[in-house]
Design a protein around this motif. Structure first.
Motif, PDB file in Angstrom:
ATOM      1  N   ARG A  35      21.353 -49.160 -49.033  1.00 34.25           N
ATOM      2  CA  ARG A  35      22.392 -49.334 -48.000  1.00 34.25           C
ATOM      3  C   ARG A  35      23.189 -50.626 -48.231  1.00 34.25           C
ATOM      4  NH1 ARG A  35      17.874 -48.983 -45.185  1.00 34.25           N
ATOM      5  NH2 ARG A  35      18.309 -50.861 -43.951  1.00 34.25           N
ATOM      6  N   GLY A  36      23.346 -51.002 -49.479  1.00 34.26           N
ATOM      7  CA  GLY A  36      24.146 -52.184 -49.789  1.00 34.26           C
ATOM      8  C   GLY A  36      23.434 -53.492 -49.556  1.00 34.26           C
ATOM      9  N   SER A  37      22.116 -53.478 -49.555  1.00 37.35           N
ATOM     10  CA  SER A  37      21.367 -54.715 -49.337  1.00 37.35           C
ATOM     11  C   SER A  37      21.731 -55.761 -50.387  1.00 37.35           C
ATOM     12  CB  SER A  37      19.862 -54.439 -49.406  1.00 37.35           C
ATOM     13  OG  SER A  37      19.132 -55.658 -49.419  1.00 37.35           O
ATOM     14  N   LEU A  38      22.024 -56.975 -49.935  1.00 34.33           N
ATOM     15  CA  LEU A  38      22.232 -58.098 -50.849  1.00 34.33           C
ATOM     16  C   LEU A  38      20.939 -58.876 -51.073  1.00 34.33           C
ATOM     17  CD1 LEU A  38      25.721 -59.534 -49.809  1.00 34.33           C
ATOM     18  CD2 LEU A  38      25.102 -58.368 -51.932  1.00 34.33           C
ATOM     19  N   LEU A  39      19.945 -58.647 -50.226  1.00 34.33           N
ATOM     20  CA  LEU A  39      18.659 -59.311 -50.411  1.00 34.33           C
ATOM     21  C   LEU A  39      17.989 -58.838 -51.695  1.00 34.33           C
ATOM     22  CD1 LEU A  39      16.281 -61.060 -49.441  1.00 34.33           C
ATOM     23  CD2 LEU A  39      15.463 -59.063 -48.146  1.00 34.33           C
ATOM     24  N   ILE A  40      17.986 -57.534 -51.928  1.00 34.84           N
ATOM     25  CA  ILE A  40      17.311 -56.979 -53.104  1.00 34.84           C
ATOM     26  C   ILE A  40      17.932 -57.486 -54.410  1.00 34.84           C
ATOM     27  CG2 ILE A  40      16.728 -54.849 -54.322  1.00 34.84           C
ATOM     28  CD1 ILE A  40      15.046 -55.401 -51.830  1.00 34.84           C
ATOM     29  N   PRO A  41      19.260 -57.477 -54.577  1.00 33.65           N
ATOM     30  CA  PRO A  41      19.825 -58.058 -55.805  1.00 33.65           C
ATOM     31  C   PRO A  41      19.505 -59.541 -55.972  1.00 33.65           C
ATOM     32  CG  PRO A  41      21.447 -56.663 -54.742  1.00 33.65           C
ATOM     33  CD  PRO A  41      20.300 -56.784 -53.792  1.00 33.65           C
ATOM     34  N   HIS A  42      19.454 -60.294 -54.873  1.00 36.22           N
ATOM     35  CA  HIS A  42      19.074 -61.709 -54.977  1.00 36.22           C
ATOM     36  C   HIS A  42      17.657 -61.847 -55.532  1.00 36.22           C
ATOM     37  CE1 HIS A  42      22.586 -62.816 -52.545  1.00 36.22           C
ATOM     38  NE2 HIS A  42      22.338 -64.069 -52.857  1.00 36.22           N
ATOM     39  N   LEU A  43      16.732 -61.040 -55.013  1.00 36.45           N
ATOM     40  CA  LEU A  43      15.351 -61.109 -55.477  1.00 36.45           C
ATOM     41  C   LEU A  43      15.229 -60.674 -56.933  1.00 36.45           C
ATOM     42  CD1 LEU A  43      13.483 -59.657 -52.348  1.00 36.45           C
ATOM     43  CD2 LEU A  43      13.834 -62.064 -52.966  1.00 36.45           C
ATOM     44  N   PHE A  44      15.930 -59.601 -57.292  1.00 40.01           N
ATOM     45  CA  PHE A  44      15.882 -59.086 -58.663  1.00 40.01           C
ATOM     46  C   PHE A  44      16.452 -60.109 -59.644  1.00 40.01           C
ATOM     47  CE2 PHE A  44      17.878 -56.054 -61.892  1.00 40.01           C
ATOM     48  CZ  PHE A  44      16.704 -55.893 -62.591  1.00 40.01           C
ATOM     49  N   HIS A  45      17.579 -60.702 -59.294  1.00 41.95           N
ATOM     50  CA  HIS A  45      18.234 -61.686 -60.161  1.00 41.95           C
ATOM     51  C   HIS A  45      17.329 -62.902 -60.361  1.00 41.95           C
ATOM     52  CE1 HIS A  45      22.409 -63.569 -61.224  1.00 41.95           C
ATOM     53  NE2 HIS A  45      21.462 -63.981 -62.055  1.00 41.95           N
ATOM     54  N   ALA A  46      16.778 -63.415 -59.264  1.00 46.19           N
ATOM     55  CA  ALA A  46      15.915 -64.598 -59.361  1.00 46.19           C
ATOM     56  C   ALA A  46      14.638 -64.291 -60.136  1.00 46.19           C
ATOM     57  CB  ALA A  46      15.572 -65.117 -57.969  1.00 46.19           C
ATOM     58  N   ALA A  47      14.025 -63.135 -59.889  1.00 40.71           N
ATOM     59  CA  ALA A  47      12.796 -62.770 -60.593  1.00 40.71           C
ATOM     60  C   ALA A  47      13.057 -62.556 -62.080  1.00 40.71           C
ATOM     61  CB  ALA A  47      12.192 -61.511 -59.973  1.00 40.71           C
ATOM     62  N   SER A  48      14.193 -61.930 -62.414  1.00 44.77           N
ATOM     63  CA  SER A  48      14.524 -61.689 -63.819  1.00 44.77           C
ATOM     64  C   SER A  48      14.726 -62.995 -64.561  1.00 44.77           C
ATOM     65  CB  SER A  48      15.789 -60.822 -63.921  1.00 44.77           C
ATOM     66  OG  SER A  48      15.574 -59.549 -63.350  1.00 44.77           O
ATOM     67  N   ASN A  49      15.513 -63.911 -63.982  1.00 43.37           N
ATOM     68  CA  ASN A  49      15.753 -65.188 -64.640  1.00 43.37           C
ATOM     69  C   ASN A  49      14.471 -66.010 -64.772  1.00 43.37           C
ATOM     70  OD1 ASN A  49      18.394 -64.380 -64.658  1.00 43.37           O
ATOM     71  ND2 ASN A  49      19.213 -66.179 -63.632  1.00 43.37           N
ATOM     72  N   THR A  50      13.640 -65.953 -63.743  1.00 47.88           N
ATOM     73  CA  THR A  50      12.362 -66.674 -63.796  1.00 47.88           C
ATOM     74  C   THR A  50      11.476 -66.113 -64.900  1.00 47.88           C
ATOM     75  OG1 THR A  50      12.471 -67.141 -61.425  1.00 47.88           O
ATOM     76  CG2 THR A  50      10.319 -67.350 -62.488  1.00 47.88           C
ATOM     77  N   THR A  51      11.420 -64.787 -65.000  1.00 44.42           N
ATOM     78  CA  THR A  51      10.608 -64.136 -66.032  1.00 44.42           C
ATOM     79  C   THR A  51      11.062 -64.539 -67.421  1.00 44.42           C
ATOM     80  OG1 THR A  51      10.144 -62.222 -64.630  1.00 44.42           O
ATOM     81  CG2 THR A  51       9.939 -61.906 -67.003  1.00 44.42           C
ATOM     82  N   LEU A  52      12.378 -64.537 -67.650  1.00 49.95           N
ATOM     83  CA  LEU A  52      12.909 -64.883 -68.960  1.00 49.95           C
ATOM     84  C   LEU A  52      12.659 -66.346 -69.307  1.00 49.95           C
ATOM     85  CD1 LEU A  52      16.286 -62.915 -68.869  1.00 49.95           C
ATOM     86  CD2 LEU A  52      14.181 -62.285 -70.065  1.00 49.95           C
TER      87      LEU A  52
END
Length: 279
Positions: free
Chosen positions: A213-230
């Motif tokens: 439903r257009g959540s901006l919370l989920i992309p924030h979490l995904f972006h932060a987790a991806s960058n942290t993982t890398l």
């Protein structure tokens, strides 16, 4: 008056968002590059480069405020508070990049590559502060702009896949000055590989956005987790002694997932939900 033929398909009306996506791109580049380009030209290595990462969010908020006023800003804020979504999206946000990175490292070793050096497992707790640091010094400066402002307007004009690819290319090119900035990790990554990586990610961001439903919370979490993982796993050339094969393999896995998403959900919406994101 012309009567509509019964065989004529009924078009689905998609309301146009107010505000120009081209103006957003130009303002974003101007704000970020005003910080990054001088630092790159003068070979300055300083944490102040982080100010440039806030260009997309600042641009999105400014244009939303000017064109739509408080109503538009409240709509963006409400999207940040959309958290009641399937647990699948949380698991995917936090774990998918780590799974892909570990698979890529395993393939690299299986193909004869050297076993990379992993961080001390006893320091695993440091992942949490690293995640929060990335979230608040980088991701918060981007996602309100890219997925909050630009993505809905691009999807008003074209299908979800095309919008993802356009946004991915622009998002990738936005990083260009970082490839010439002294001490920045982007310098060790081939530009072609980076553009492939970020465009593939863009498809997944749209898929997540359109199914929550257009959540901006989920992309924030995904972006932060991806960058942290890398940054934590030995996948970037700066952590593999210059070897780029692990990252190429990870990007290949990323595009495999993106292709599966397109095949299953369809390029039109990348979603089984009807309608478009509000905002």
């Amino acid at each position: 008056m012309r009567m509509r033929d019964k065989r004529e398909p009924r078009s689905r009306h998609v309301p146009q968002r107010q505000g120009s996506v081209v103006s957003f791109f130009l303002l974003t580049f101007a704000l970020s590059w005003a910080v990054w380009v001088p630092m790159a030209l003068l070979e300055i290595d300083h944490p102040l480069y982080k100010l440039g990462t806030f260009g997309p969010t600042v641009a999105g908020l400014l244009l939303t405020g000017v064109v739509q006023g408080r109503r538009g800003l409240r709509a963006l804020w409400r999207r940040l508070l959309i958290w009641r979504v399937s647990v699948f999206w949380y698991l995917f946000s936090f774990l998918s990049t780590a799974v892909a990175a570990l698979a890529a490292i395993g393939l690299h070793v299986a193909l004869g590559g050297a076993v990379p050096t992993f961080n001390d497992p006893a320091q695993l707790y440091l992942v949490v502060p690293a995640f929060l640091y990335v979230l608040f010094t980088s991701v918060v400066g981007e996602e309100i702009g890219w997925r909050g402002y630009a993505l809905p307007r691009l999807q008003d004009r074209t299908n979800a896949l095309s919008a993802s690819l356009v946004l991915g290319v622009v998002w990738g090119l936005w990083h260009l000055p970082l490839f010439w900035m002294a001490g920045n990790f982007h310098q060790a990554i081939p530009l072609s590989l980076f553009l492939l990586q970020i465009t593939g990610f863009s498809v997944l961001y749209t898929w997540m956005n359109n199914n929550t439903r257009g959540s901006l919370l989920i992309p924030h979490l995904f972006h932060a987790a991806s960058n942290t993982t890398l940054g934590v796993l030995p996948i970037l050339p700066s952590a593999t002694g210059g070897a780029t094969r692990p990252l190429w393999l990870a990007v290949g896995i990323l595009w495999g997932v993106a292709a599966a998403v397109v095949a299953i959900y369809g390029p039109s919406r990348l979603s089984r939900r009807e309608g478009r994101t509000s905002g």
